[in-house]
Design a protein around this motif. Structure first.
Motif, PDB file in Angstrom:
ATOM      1  N   GLU A  12       9.803  -3.098  -0.868  1.00 27.92           N
ATOM      2  CA  GLU A  12       9.260  -4.445  -1.144  1.00 27.92           C
ATOM      3  C   GLU A  12       9.599  -5.352   0.028  1.00 27.92           C
ATOM      4  O   GLU A  12      10.772  -5.439   0.436  1.00 27.92           O
ATOM      5  N   ASP A  56       5.518  -1.611  -3.147  1.00 30.95           N
ATOM      6  CA  ASP A  56       4.678  -2.806  -3.133  1.00 30.95           C
ATOM      7  C   ASP A  56       3.314  -2.439  -2.549  1.00 30.95           C
ATOM      8  O   ASP A  56       3.230  -1.743  -1.531  1.00 30.95           O
ATOM      9  N   TYR A  57       2.259  -2.884  -3.209  1.00 29.59           N
ATOM     10  CA  TYR A  57       0.913  -2.514  -2.748  1.00 29.59           C
ATOM     11  C   TYR A  57       0.597  -3.136  -1.398  1.00 29.59           C
ATOM     12  O   TYR A  57      -0.096  -2.539  -0.567  1.00 29.59           O
ATOM     13  N   ARG A  58       1.114  -4.345  -1.139  1.00 29.10           N
ATOM     14  CA  ARG A  58       0.826  -5.029   0.129  1.00 29.10           C
ATOM     15  C   ARG A  58       2.103  -5.151   0.947  1.00 29.10           C
ATOM     16  O   ARG A  58       2.981  -5.936   0.637  1.00 29.10           O
ATOM     17  N   LYS A  63      -0.645  -0.367   4.177  1.00 27.10           N
ATOM     18  CA  LYS A  63      -1.118  -0.577   2.815  1.00 27.10           C
ATOM     19  C   LYS A  63      -0.424   0.423   1.880  1.00 27.10           C
ATOM     20  O   LYS A  63      -0.092   1.539   2.283  1.00 27.10           O
ATOM     21  N   GLY A  64      -0.249  -0.018   0.654  1.00 28.17           N
ATOM     22  CA  GLY A  64       0.429   0.836  -0.320  1.00 28.17           C
ATOM     23  C   GLY A  64      -0.257   2.177  -0.507  1.00 28.17           C
ATOM     24  O   GLY A  64       0.413   3.207  -0.676  1.00 28.17           O
ATOM     25  N   SER A  84       2.189  -4.652  -7.752  1.00 28.66           N
ATOM     26  CA  SER A  84       1.319  -5.595  -7.039  1.00 28.66           C
ATOM     27  C   SER A  84       1.107  -6.865  -7.849  1.00 28.66           C
ATOM     28  O   SER A  84       1.304  -6.881  -9.068  1.00 28.66           O
ATOM     29  N   GLN A  86      -1.905  -8.311  -7.933  1.00 29.46           N
ATOM     30  CA  GLN A  86      -3.283  -8.319  -8.419  1.00 29.46           C
ATOM     31  C   GLN A  86      -3.500  -7.225  -9.465  1.00 29.46           C
ATOM     32  O   GLN A  86      -2.807  -6.218  -9.490  1.00 29.46           O
TER      33      GLN A  86
END
Length: 448
Positions: A12, A56-58, A63-64, A84, A86
């Motif tokens: 993260e 973490d996706y971002r 990118k995740g 994430s 979103q």
């Protein structure tokens, strides 16, 4: 079984949120936590073999999804949880397709959701460890040495043939008198082969009425016949990717042998009541106490099916032809029975050994095992003597063995003798000889 700690990587870039996740996970003393701020840091440390990665996706560098792909490519056993802000269903579906264990949205209840997810993963790990441990126990149980105990030349030959059988998927035909351990050899081949993780499905052809064999092997659809209340898969489908063991194959009615031959040739079966072919992939091992070639000559067994089954032949010698293996086996059975029943280990006296060596054991290894277990029970002292070994009249049996009889006649005499001994109770005799009651009735009927 020792409980293994779960190693978790928290990936993260937001320092505050990273500390939050680490704090929540650290509440469980069984979790070892390491934190990283970038995808690259995570990937560079995968050699430490984490069990779980919260990702973490971002991330600032990757990118995740890309990190997920690389983790799975390096070690597919690592479970990855994407986190994430979103909630995009298309993104979630894409991540799950690429092997993500779960997708958690950053929200107020993330602590409960995350802990539940990691807890579920932990339970799955423990279950896999238990399964792996059980498989190792099964493999050890059915190792060559534990399956066919002894050091005679005949036994060493069997070891060699079993080893050859485990290297390929060649069909194996096991022959030998009743009680020589044909099913144990079949299991040894399966559990030491590349199919060991898949099912081993035994079928005793002599124990199934002729009118039910087709359904038993190939299955049936709902309503295919009276009593077919639901679809039922057959033994071929149960054994998919594993091994199908057809015991007492010579007892199969010749009218059904053509259907069995077709299934083996086409590698597909058709359930009763269906027109749809089902592909099958299972190794075939057969066993019989009859001479199949003789059965072919008599018209009881199809010649084309005989050649289909022939494969690698393993002929198990009777115990009377295995020399000192009788003593080796007896000592093994004593040790095993005492251990299972938490008894003090007992010794085999010289008089007992002499008596065992002089007896022909028409029931072979199975008879020896029963005799030894009873002897251990009867022996009050530490030593098992000749008096504790309750054997049949050896002279009568020796006389029987010197007569020129066919295997069918020999088996018939043995069954009749056992019926006399056990008050004409077919079920009890069937249990003692490990054959089907139907086989006993069939043998008596053929003798009329």
């Amino acid at each position: 079984m020792e409980v293994k700690n779960i190693k978790i990587f928290v990936v993260e870039d937001d320092e505050w949120y990273r500390r939050l996740l680490v704090h929540n996970l650290s509440m469980n003393p069984d979790y070892e936590i390491q934190a990283f701020g970038t995808g690259k840091e995570c990937l560079n440390n995968l050699h430490e073999l984490p069990d779980v990665v919260t990702l973490d996706y971002r991330l600032p560098d990757m990118k995740g999804l890309e990190v997920l792909k690389q983790i799975k490519a390096i070690n597919d056993d690592i479970q990855v949880i994407l986190i994430s802000e979103q909630d995009d269903i298309e993104v979630v579906v894409d991540l799950l397709k690429h092997g993500a264990y779960d997708y958690i949205v950053k929200s107020k209840d993330i602590r409960e959701r995350l802990l539940n997810t990691v807890n579920n993963i932990s339970k799955e790990f423990k279950l896999k460890d238990e399964i792996r441990s059980l498989r190792q126990e099964v493999k050890k149980k059915y190792s060559y040495e534990n399956t066919i105990v002894g050091n005679s030349p005949a036994t060493q030959k069997i070891y060699n043939l079993i080893e050859k059988a485990t290297r390929t998927n060649v069909t194996v035909s096991i022959s030998g008198e009743t009680g020589t351990g044909k099913e144990l050899v079949a299991k040894a081949i399966h559990y030491n082969s590349s199919r060991a993780r898949q099912p081993f499905v035994p079928v005793n052809m002599a124990a199934i009425p002729n009118e039910l064999i087709e359904s038993e092997l190939f299955g049936h659809e709902k309503g295919a016949f009276t009593g077919a209340a639901a679809r039922r898969i057959g033994k071929f489908e149960e054994a998919h990717s594993g091994t199908l063991f057809l015991d007492e194959i010579a007892e199969m009615d010749i009218s059904l042998q053509a259907k069995l031959l077709r299934a083996l040739q086409e590698k597909e079966i058709i359930r009763i009541g269906s027109n749809k072919a089902v592909k099958i992939d299972c190794r075939i091992i057969i066993a019989t106490n009859k001479n199949l070639l003789e059965e072919v000559k008599k018209g009881n067994f199809r010649q084309d099916l005989y050649y289909r089954f022939y494969g690698l032949p393993i002929d198990l010698p009777p115990l009377r032809d295995r020399g000192n293996d009788v003593i080796v086996l007896a000592k093994s059975f004593i040790q095993q029975f005492c251990k299972e029943n938490k008894l003090e280990q007992k010794l085999l006296s010289p008089s007992a050994s002499k008596k065992l060596l002089a007896y022909p054991f028409p029931g072979n290894v199975r008879e020896l095992k029963s005799v030894i277990e009873l002897a251990v029970t009867l022996a009050d002292e530490k030593e098992i003597t000749a008096e504790h070994l309750l054997l049949e009249d050896a002279e009568n049996i020796e006389g029987l063995l010197t007569e020129e009889l066919t295997l069918r006649e020999y088996n018939l005499r043995l069954v009749k003798r056992m019926l006399d001994k056990y008050d004409n109770k077919p079920k009890m005799v069937a249990d003692k000889l490990d054959i089907g009651v139907a086989t006993i009735y069939r043998m008596l009927k053929e003798d009329q």
